[in-house]
Design a protein around this motif. Structure first.
Motif, PDB file in Angstrom:
ATOM      1  N   LEU A 791      47.026 -69.608  39.853  1.00 36.58           N
ATOM      2  CA  LEU A 791      45.455 -70.116  39.675  1.00 36.58           C
ATOM      3  C   LEU A 791      44.996 -71.349  40.494  1.00 36.58           C
ATOM      4  O   LEU A 791      43.918 -71.662  40.182  1.00 36.58           O
ATOM      5  N   ASP A 792      45.669 -71.757  41.297  1.00 39.40           N
ATOM      6  CA  ASP A 792      45.606 -72.930  42.161  1.00 39.40           C
ATOM      7  C   ASP A 792      43.902 -72.454  42.842  1.00 39.40           C
ATOM      8  O   ASP A 792      44.002 -71.389  43.228  1.00 39.40           O
ATOM      9  N   PRO A 793      42.805 -73.408  42.866  1.00 43.56           N
ATOM     10  CA  PRO A 793      41.607 -73.173  43.480  1.00 43.56           C
ATOM     11  C   PRO A 793      41.782 -72.528  44.949  1.00 43.56           C
ATOM     12  O   PRO A 793      40.985 -71.743  45.284  1.00 43.56           O
ATOM     13  N   LYS A 794      42.817 -72.934  45.655  1.00 44.16           N
ATOM     14  CA  LYS A 794      43.162 -72.595  47.047  1.00 44.16           C
ATOM     15  C   LYS A 794      43.393 -71.104  47.037  1.00 44.16           C
ATOM     16  O   LYS A 794      43.286 -70.125  47.684  1.00 44.16           O
ATOM     17  N   ALA A 795      44.244 -70.687  46.063  1.00 44.03           N
ATOM     18  CA  ALA A 795      44.965 -69.495  45.747  1.00 44.03           C
ATOM     19  C   ALA A 795      44.116 -68.567  45.216  1.00 44.03           C
ATOM     20  O   ALA A 795      44.121 -67.047  45.627  1.00 44.03           O
ATOM     21  N   PHE A 796      43.322 -68.820  44.396  1.00 44.30           N
ATOM     22  CA  PHE A 796      42.388 -68.075  43.568  1.00 44.30           C
ATOM     23  C   PHE A 796      40.996 -68.683  43.502  1.00 44.30           C
ATOM     24  O   PHE A 796      40.599 -69.330  42.477  1.00 44.30           O
ATOM     25  N   PRO A 797      40.512 -68.717  44.634  1.00 43.16           N
ATOM     26  CA  PRO A 797      39.004 -69.464  44.748  1.00 43.16           C
ATOM     27  C   PRO A 797      37.885 -68.748  44.062  1.00 43.16           C
ATOM     28  O   PRO A 797      38.065 -67.582  43.601  1.00 43.16           O
ATOM     29  N   PHE A 798      36.715 -69.364  43.882  1.00 45.73           N
ATOM     30  CA  PHE A 798      35.797 -68.895  43.215  1.00 45.73           C
ATOM     31  C   PHE A 798      35.086 -67.623  43.968  1.00 45.73           C
ATOM     32  O   PHE A 798      35.408 -67.465  45.261  1.00 45.73           O
ATOM     33  N   MET A 799      34.812 -66.606  43.329  1.00 46.79           N
ATOM     34  CA  MET A 799      34.210 -65.282  43.772  1.00 46.79           C
ATOM     35  C   MET A 799      35.299 -64.749  44.265  1.00 46.79           C
ATOM     36  O   MET A 799      35.301 -64.072  45.396  1.00 46.79           O
ATOM     37  N   THR A 800      36.584 -64.464  43.632  1.00 45.53           N
ATOM     38  CA  THR A 800      37.689 -63.802  44.027  1.00 45.53           C
ATOM     39  C   THR A 800      38.099 -63.185  42.758  1.00 45.53           C
ATOM     40  O   THR A 800      37.828 -63.559  41.583  1.00 45.53           O
ATOM     41  N   TYR A 801      39.228 -62.287  42.818  1.00 50.98           N
ATOM     42  CA  TYR A 801      39.696 -61.346  41.802  1.00 50.98           C
ATOM     43  C   TYR A 801      41.099 -61.312  41.963  1.00 50.98           C
ATOM     44  O   TYR A 801      41.620 -61.231  42.998  1.00 50.98           O
ATOM     45  N   ARG A 802      41.931 -61.172  40.929  1.00 50.70           N
ATOM     46  CA  ARG A 802      43.309 -61.056  40.717  1.00 50.70           C
ATOM     47  C   ARG A 802      43.699 -60.323  39.683  1.00 50.70           C
ATOM     48  O   ARG A 802      43.057 -60.296  38.518  1.00 50.70           O
ATOM     49  N   ALA A 803      44.644 -59.236  39.775  1.00 47.64           N
ATOM     50  CA  ALA A 803      44.958 -58.470  38.764  1.00 47.64           C
ATOM     51  C   ALA A 803      46.383 -59.378  38.426  1.00 47.64           C
ATOM     52  O   ALA A 803      47.200 -59.799  39.082  1.00 47.64           O
ATOM     53  N   GLY A 804      46.546 -59.098  37.126  1.00 46.22           N
ATOM     54  CA  GLY A 804      47.918 -59.792  36.663  1.00 46.22           C
ATOM     55  C   GLY A 804      48.089 -59.625  35.107  1.00 46.22           C
ATOM     56  O   GLY A 804      47.542 -58.717  34.630  1.00 46.22           O
ATOM     57  N   THR A 805      48.748 -60.417  34.446  1.00 43.76           N
ATOM     58  CA  THR A 805      48.861 -60.296  33.251  1.00 43.76           C
ATOM     59  C   THR A 805      48.622 -61.533  32.427  1.00 43.76           C
ATOM     60  O   THR A 805      49.067 -62.635  32.809  1.00 43.76           O
ATOM     61  N   VAL A 806      47.782 -61.367  31.275  1.00 45.51           N
ATOM     62  CA  VAL A 806      47.435 -62.551  30.453  1.00 45.51           C
ATOM     63  C   VAL A 806      47.678 -62.142  29.166  1.00 45.51           C
ATOM     64  O   VAL A 806      47.408 -61.176  28.529  1.00 45.51           O
ATOM     65  N   ALA A 807      48.374 -62.986  28.614  1.00 48.74           N
ATOM     66  CA  ALA A 807      48.708 -62.943  27.161  1.00 48.74           C
ATOM     67  C   ALA A 807      49.762 -61.688  26.868  1.00 48.74           C
ATOM     68  O   ALA A 807      49.563 -61.073  26.113  1.00 48.74           O
ATOM     69  N   GLY A 808      50.349 -61.282  28.176  1.00 48.59           N
ATOM     70  CA  GLY A 808      51.121 -60.153  28.166  1.00 48.59           C
ATOM     71  C   GLY A 808      50.358 -59.009  28.107  1.00 48.59           C
ATOM     72  O   GLY A 808      51.101 -57.751  27.947  1.00 48.59           O
ATOM     73  N   ILE A 809      49.191 -59.025  28.817  1.00 50.28           N
ATOM     74  CA  ILE A 809      48.316 -57.828  28.628  1.00 50.28           C
ATOM     75  C   ILE A 809      47.912 -57.802  29.967  1.00 50.28           C
ATOM     76  O   ILE A 809      47.514 -58.714  30.805  1.00 50.28           O
ATOM     77  N   ALA A 810      48.042 -56.226  30.538  1.00 49.47           N
ATOM     78  CA  ALA A 810      47.533 -56.157  31.851  1.00 49.47           C
ATOM     79  C   ALA A 810      46.302 -56.579  31.953  1.00 49.47           C
ATOM     80  O   ALA A 810      45.367 -55.958  31.175  1.00 49.47           O
ATOM     81  N   ALA A 811      45.632 -57.197  32.856  1.00 45.71           N
ATOM     82  CA  ALA A 811      44.060 -57.658  32.979  1.00 45.71           C
ATOM     83  C   ALA A 811      43.798 -57.876  34.215  1.00 45.71           C
ATOM     84  O   ALA A 811      44.562 -57.970  35.278  1.00 45.71           O
ATOM     85  N   ARG A 812      42.421 -57.574  34.366  1.00 43.36           N
ATOM     86  CA  ARG A 812      41.661 -57.961  35.785  1.00 43.36           C
ATOM     87  C   ARG A 812      41.130 -59.181  35.571  1.00 43.36           C
ATOM     88  O   ARG A 812      40.126 -59.287  34.569  1.00 43.36           O
ATOM     89  N   VAL A 813      41.209 -60.250  36.021  1.00 47.90           N
ATOM     90  CA  VAL A 813      40.652 -61.575  36.137  1.00 47.90           C
ATOM     91  C   VAL A 813      39.775 -61.905  37.414  1.00 47.90           C
ATOM     92  O   VAL A 813      40.268 -61.665  38.484  1.00 47.90           O
ATOM     93  N   PHE A 814      38.515 -62.214  37.048  1.00 48.89           N
ATOM     94  CA  PHE A 814      37.516 -62.522  38.086  1.00 48.89           C
ATOM     95  C   PHE A 814      36.974 -64.253  37.987  1.00 48.89           C
ATOM     96  O   PHE A 814      36.944 -64.492  36.944  1.00 48.89           O
ATOM     97  N   ARG A 815      37.011 -64.778  39.199  1.00 49.12           N
ATOM     98  CA  ARG A 815      36.373 -65.979  39.137  1.00 49.12           C
ATOM     99  C   ARG A 815      35.205 -66.060  39.482  1.00 49.12           C
ATOM    100  O   ARG A 815      34.657 -66.192  40.766  1.00 49.12           O
ATOM    101  N   ILE A 816      34.488 -65.591  38.457  1.00 53.71           N
ATOM    102  CA  ILE A 816      32.664 -65.846  38.693  1.00 53.71           C
ATOM    103  C   ILE A 816      32.262 -66.528  37.571  1.00 53.71           C
ATOM    104  O   ILE A 816      32.845 -66.712  36.564  1.00 53.71           O
ATOM    105  N   SER A 817      30.896 -67.150  37.658  1.00 53.47           N
ATOM    106  CA  SER A 817      30.383 -67.923  36.645  1.00 53.47           C
ATOM    107  C   SER A 817      28.875 -67.612  36.501  1.00 53.47           C
ATOM    108  O   SER A 817      28.043 -67.379  37.591  1.00 53.47           O
ATOM    109  N   PHE A 818      28.508 -67.519  35.088  1.00 56.52           N
ATOM    110  CA  PHE A 818      27.263 -67.442  34.774  1.00 56.52           C
ATOM    111  C   PHE A 818      26.880 -69.041  34.309  1.00 56.52           C
ATOM    112  O   PHE A 818      25.793 -68.975  34.073  1.00 56.52           O
ATOM    113  N   THR A 819      27.860 -69.545  33.760  1.00 54.34           N
ATOM    114  CA  THR A 819      27.471 -70.942  32.969  1.00 54.34           C
ATOM    115  C   THR A 819      27.291 -72.110  34.195  1.00 54.34           C
ATOM    116  O   THR A 819      26.993 -72.967  34.004  1.00 54.34           O
TER     117      THR A 819
END
Lengths: 1004, 222
Positions: A791-819
């Motif tokens: 999750l380090d900003p250098k490893a997972f910077p803004f406007m990138t995507y990672r597949a992984g597990t969140v709360a034990g669930i296979a997830a697609r996580v995007f670092r994008i922001s509307f707020t």
């Protein structure tokens, strides 16, 4: 309880062992099962059933069928009450309550009857002539006129009954179950076709139910019963009675209004609907709709007790109810002779048959004469007399031309009068099917002309009135319709049912009984009894220049109302023709429009009410939002949490709390409605390059890019972030409201313009649930719930995507922001949405995790100046107008590019997106507020734009707004004004970026 | 894989199990949710023999190319959605393996396969009046002469889109609706079924689109 004094001791299709009590105009009566309200009233000797629309003249039953113009009743009480019901069609049930319409305070003593005395000054077009001056007063007149007009009362509370619909298909739809219809259904059914037979009456048999006839050498009733059991034995034949084919539309699409039960039964609700609307697509249609008998037009022909000959015959034969004791019959054809014989058989004294024709040798006439009934040939009933019921007929001899009467008038006492002016085929559905009826002079009626759709008429509906013809034609139509639908009976052709051929003397057209004495007014010769249109009115309209039958209808109101002139139209246009000296065929008919008889709104609406009226789309965690007190906002059909008020909080309090939590702690947002499209294929990058305004060829795997889509017109149509998941695999997001439109747009281009591109798009919107977490603690929270995403900003910077597990669930996580905050959009299969959400809520508690709704999301993005397609754009806004020149590629082609180069797009005074900062920071501009530069102008002021988004920003401690303003990009720093009803708000134009303009927070 | 108790079907919030009966009685209409049915969307060129053969090899089912038809073997059904689009319905839990099978078999061919198992809720309807209920909201002709087992239609039911698949002669139909519409369409079906008598049937998760109540273990292509 009154005696049924006019009930015959035997006969009829009523069940004397099942008496039913009912009330009419507050008086209690008894009838039998099998009665209609009309037949029960006749059996009880009730003559006066209503008042006419305009003159409030007393009126009785004219017919025994759905064409009834007079006997309109209000049925039932309170919410279940129904106006404009024809007593002739209302089946009697125990406890029925009905009252007459158009009369106040009662049918016997009607105040409006004063109009009758004034009828001399209420001629045709009276409303147009009288109430149009001064023109502006119509709105006052209208109220009074409408009130006096009556026509029943609509119930004021919701209908307690249930109505439903049904789609169906058939090979052959047979409309009408008289002799022709039954024969057609039998023939088509035997051929193996799927047959739907629909009839408006409570029993199958049509006109046969009211006649004494023989078919296949047995009483017609036996043939009907045999036919019904034969039809019921055919598995592909469906019989619908109490079912009016109401409309005939394109491509053999017909609607049928089925009455499943009489009266209201709110307790039963939907386990037993009251009415059902059938929507039927038929390969072939057989119209066996029969014919309507026409009244004779003579003075005071509207008195109660004057009815159609076939109606009297039907009341006697079908209902064993005698309309009276002494009858006079007035006719221009032989069918009334059959009625005369049936009346005499039932014990009615038929004192005279008045026939406008000269004597002829036909079996019917001979039978009447041999019974000792006086026949007055070449005579006419010139007037009826009586106060609230007919008591005598005045008869005079016709001269040779038939256009005047002469000699001494003879007054014949009677207590009812039957008339037959010939028969008009019910061409209504044929006409609705776009067929044009043509005039058959030999039969003196309009018959169906050439078919436009796959339909054919048979029997009386095409002017073949004799029973023998009805049976053969019906049979042939059934065979032909089945064959046209691909069904032929194997083996020998079936024989049609047979009835004896009866010789008839020809009918003599006779449209208007001459005035007696000659020259006397025709202002009591009623043509349309429902609308009180007389022969004098029609003549007047013709003299005033209303030569088109359509104009005549609108000017005199003839043929309008609930009966749509079923008994009056042909007489009216014949009289118009006579007055104009034109042939009837040249006059033509008015247009027949659906519905054939009025439908109640409930039938049209069906179950499309309440929660079933429109689907509510729910995200997978909708129930959590409900349980946690969310207020919802409609976004298309979606329900989205708008804000989550705590006890005592206003919307502004809640939004302030949610917005602060986002910037200071952590917010969680249900973003599942976001459109998501899975795109795969080697040409995807090229494809994206063409649909987005910016470049996509160099996007690396695992990176996200924001894009704007334009239509061919260069206008912004949608925006979103698209991510490259793999070599040839992308994930596009769209705005919630445009998800389906964007997919359709992409498919349209792929399928029609760029089939060479190897790209497949699939909607993922519903499969992936999206949860957004945003704020200073978002990363920390996520770090507790994943161990395979760096999750380090250098490893997972803004406007990138990672597949992984969140709360034990296979997830697609995007670092994008509307707020504008550091945020993560976590996507999991919808089934795990609630599990993910609950885990985030629990784990986030220590960080002050706060669910936020769409309102806070809108405030937060407005602080950042992010536009919303459809709110800050309206289909006339280009990316350049939004100040987003940076996203419009100059290197490549894309949809809308050519349009963006047009001179109008480059105008400097186009409406452009700007920020507005109200001078008073506590004042919030209303969205939609019009913007002006100069308050000294007089209205209409020169408006330079409008406010598109406006909020109070608790983070900025002031109000902010976005606006589209003419030449706005060059107006930064100017003061503009939004004039409102009672104040003016001044605001300064600014960059549309109010918070963290460098975007440090979302990159963090 | 996450714990299966964490997952929720589209109609979980209605707690249908509380109203359900084990076997259909004499109700005119039986309704059930068929939760967690594995669903993959497959895209490809049906005129390409190599594509068809590869799909057949991976799934053990012939790819239906006749519009509005369904092929199935054991627990796998392939529903025609368009000339280049199919819904592959597989037993719960077998989605990934079958997707992998397809990817391997289709290597080198232009195709797309996507797991959409949560996109659509599946509602089973059967009973003597099942067709009457559908006829209330669906304008497609479902008469046995026209529409039978092994056929499908993409049409409207009431006010939302539906993929309809007739499963057997009973008749039993599977109604596929987008997940967000599931609550609406279930309520609509319950309402429409009222006049015929309604039974809600308990349904084991993941029962397949093929024959009802198979006794054998789900067959997963090796």
């Amino acid at each position: 309880m009154s005696q049924q004094r006019n009930r015959l001791a035997t006969g009829g299709r009523i069940d004397r062992t099942r008496p039913l009590s009912f009330s009419f105009n507050g008086k209690h009566f008894e009838g039998y099962a099998g009665d209609t309200l009309a037949s029960a009233l006749i059996a009880n000797g009730v003559r006066l059933v209503g008042r006419s629309f305009k003159y409030h003249r007393p009126r009785g039953l004219l017919t025994a069928g759905s064409e009834e113009p007079n006997a309109l009743v209000q049925l039932g009480t309170d919410a279940a009450s129904e106006p404009n019901q024809r007593a002739t069609q209302v089946e009697l049930f125990d406890g029925l309550e009905a009252v007459s319409q158009n009369c106040w305070p009662s049918v016997g003593l009607d105040v409006g009857a004063v109009n009758n005395t004034l009828s001399r000054i209420l001629p045709a077009g009276f409303y147009y002539k009288t109430f149009m001056w001064p023109k502006s007063f119509w709105k006052y007149y209208e109220h009074v006129i409408r009130k006096a007009a009556g026509m029943g009362r609509a119930p004021e509370s919701p209908d307690p009954d249930c109505y439903d619909k049904m789609h169906d298909h058939c090979d052959v739809l047979v409309v009408g179950a008289g002799p022709a219809g039954l024969a057609a259904a039998l023939a088509a059914g035997r051929a193996g076709a799927r047959v739907l037979l629909a009839d408006e009456q409570s029993a199958l048999g049509g006109g046969l139910l009211g006649r004494r006839a023989e078919i296949d050498a047995a009483p017609a009733a036996e043939w009907i019963a045999k036919s019904i059991s034969a039809l019921q034995a055919m598995p592909e034949v469906q019989l619908l009675c109490r079912s009016t084919v109401a409309g005939y539309y394109d491509h053999n699409y017909l609607t049928i209004a089925q009455r499943l039960r009489e009266g209201s039964d709110p307790g039963r609700r939907c386990d037993k609907p009251r009415q059902r609307l059938w929507k039927v697509r038929a390969k072939q249609v057989v119209l066996a709709t029969g014919a309507h008998e026409r009244p004779m037009i003579f003075r005071h022909n509207d008195l109660p007790g004057i009815m159609l000959a076939s109606a009297a015959q039907c009341y006697i034969n079908r209902y064993a109810a005698k309309p009276g004791d002494i009858a006079v019959i007035f006719t221009n054809n032989d069918s009334a002779y059959e009625a005369a014989l049936d009346l005499a058989e039932a014990g009615v004294t038929v004192v005279a048959v008045v026939d406008v024709r000269t004597a002829a040798e036909s079996p019917a006439q001979a039978a009447v004469r041999s019974r000792g009934i006086e026949v007055l040939y070449r005579h006419a009933v010139v007037a009826a007399s009586g106060r609230r019921r007919v008591s005598a007929a005045k008869v005079m001899a016709l001269d040779d031309s038939g256009e005047s009467v002469s000699g001494a008038a003879r007054t014949i006492r009677c207590d009812f009068l039957c008339m037959s002016g010939g028969w008009s085929p019910a061409v209504h559905l044929f006409s609705q099917s776009r067929g044009k009826p043509s005039y058959d002079a030999s039969k003196a009626c309009f018959v169906p002309g050439q078919s436009v759709q796959a339909e054919r008429s048979a029997g009386a509906a095409r002017g073949s009135f004799a029973l023998a013809e009805c049976l053969t034609e019906g049979h042939e139509a059934g065979v032909a319709a089945a064959a046209a639908a691909g069904f032929q009976r194997p083996g020998r052709p079936a024989k049609p049912p047979v009835a004896a051929k009866v010789d008839e003397a020809p009918l003599q057209p006779f449209w208007l009984v001459p005035a007696a004495p000659p020259g006397a007014p025709l202002n009591k010769h009623f043509v349309d009894v429902q609308n009180d249109v007389t022969a004098a009115d029609i003549a007047l309209a013709a003299r005033e220049g209303y030569r088109s039958v359509e104009h005549l209808k609108r000017y005199t109101t003839t043929g309008m109302g609930t009966d749509q002139g079923k008994t009056s139209n042909i007489n009216a246009l014949a009289i118009l023709g006579q007055t104009l000296g034109a042939d009837i065929s040249a006059v033509g008919t008015t247009t027949f429009r659906p519905p054939y008889t009025p439908l109640t709104f409930g039938t049209i609406v069906g179950r499309d009410i309440g929660a079933l009226a429109d689907p509510v789309r729910m995200t997978p965690i909708h129930s959590w939002h409900v349980a946690n007190g969310a207020s919802f906002e409609d976004v298309g059909q979606w329900k989205r949490p708008w804000y989550y008020p705590r006890p005592g909080e206003s919307i502004q309090d809640a939004v302030n709390r949610e917005c602060l939590a986002t910037r200071q702690a952590i917010a969680i947002l249900d973003a599942s409605t976001l459109g998501k499209i899975d795109i795969q294929g080697p040409d995807t990058a090229e494809f994206l390059n063409r649909v987005y305004t910016n470049g996509w060829k160099k996007l690396e795997i695992g990176r996200c890019r924001y894009g704007v889509m334009c239509g061919e017109d260069g206008m912004v149509f949608d925006d979103g972030v698209t991510t490259r998941l793999g070599e040839h695999h992308y994930w596009m997001t769209t705005t919630s409201g445009n998800a389906a439109r964007v997919l359709a747009w992409l498919e349209e281009w792929l399928q029609t313009e760029w089939p060479e591109l190897k790209v497949y798009c699939n909607s993922m919107t519903e499969h992936w649930a999206t949860v957004g977490i945003a704020g200073p603690f978002a990363r920390q929270l996520l770090s507790e719930l994943t161990d395979d995403i760096e999750l380090d900003p250098k490893a997972f910077p803004f406007m990138t995507y990672r597949a992984g597990t969140v709360a034990g669930i296979a997830a697609r996580v995007f670092r994008i922001s509307f707020t504008g905050e550091s945020s993560f959009e976590i996507n999991v299969p919808a089934r795990y949405d609630l599990a993910l959400w609950n885990t985030l809520m629990t784990a986030g508690e220590q960080y002050g995790i706060t669910p936020i709704g769409t309102e806070s999301m809108h405030v937060l993005r407005a602080e950042k100046g992010f536009f919303i397609a459809g709110q800050d754009t309206d289909g006339t806004v280009t990316p350049l107008d939004l100040g987003m020149d940076w996203i419009v590629s100059k290197q490549k082609d894309f949809l809308g590019k050519r349009s963006l180069a047009r001179p109008d797009m480059l105008r400097e005074d186009r409406k452009q997106l700007v920020g507005l900062l109200p001078v008073d920071p506590q004042e919030v501009l209303p969205e939609g507020g019009q913007i002006v530069t100069d308050m000294d102008q007089k209205p209409p002021m020169n408006m330079i734009g409008h406010v598109t988004s406006s909020y109070y920003s608790v983070n900025l401690k002031r109000s902010i707004a976005l606006a589209l303003v003419r030449g706005g990009h060059k107006r930064h720093g100017e003061t503009v004004y939004v004039p409102l009803e009672n104040k003016v708000i001044a605001a300064n134009v600014s960059e549309p970026r109010f918070y963290d303009p460098e975007g440090k927070r979302m990159h963090a | 894989m996450p714990k299966s108790y964490l997952r929720q079907s589209a109609l979980a919030h209605l707690h249908l199990e509380a109203h359900a009966v084990e076997v259909a009685g004499d109700a005119g209409v039986d309704l059930c949710e068929r939760p967690f049915r594995g669903q993959l969307v497959l895209r490809g060129d049906c005129t390409d023999n190599a594509f068809r053969d590869a799909v057949q090899q991976a799934l053990g089912v012939t790819l239906p190319v006749e519009p509005n038809s369904v092929t199935n073997v054991d627990q796998v059904s392939v529903i025609w959605l368009g000339p280049d689009e199919w819904l592959v319905v597989v037993p719960d839990g077998h989605e990934q393996a079958i997707e992998q099978e397809l990817r391997e078999a289709l290597a080198g061919i232009h195709f797309a396969v996507t797991d959409v198992g949560d996109s659509r809720a599946v509602i089973g309807i059967s009973g003597p009046h099942a067709r009457d209920v559908l006829k209330k909201g669906c304008s497609v002709d479902l008469h046995p002469r026209v529409f039978g087992p092994g056929q499908c239609a993409q049409t409207a039911l009431a006010r939302c889109h539906m993929l309809l698949h007739q499963v057997n002669q009973a008749p039993t139909y599977d109604i596929y609706v987008h997940r967000s519409f599931a609550d609406y369409i279930w309520c609509w079906l319950e309402d429409a079924a009222q006049e015929f008598g309604l039974a809600i049937i308990a349904q084991a998760p993941g029962a397949s689109a093929g024959a009802r109540a198979p006794e054998s273990e789900p067959v997963v292509p090796a």
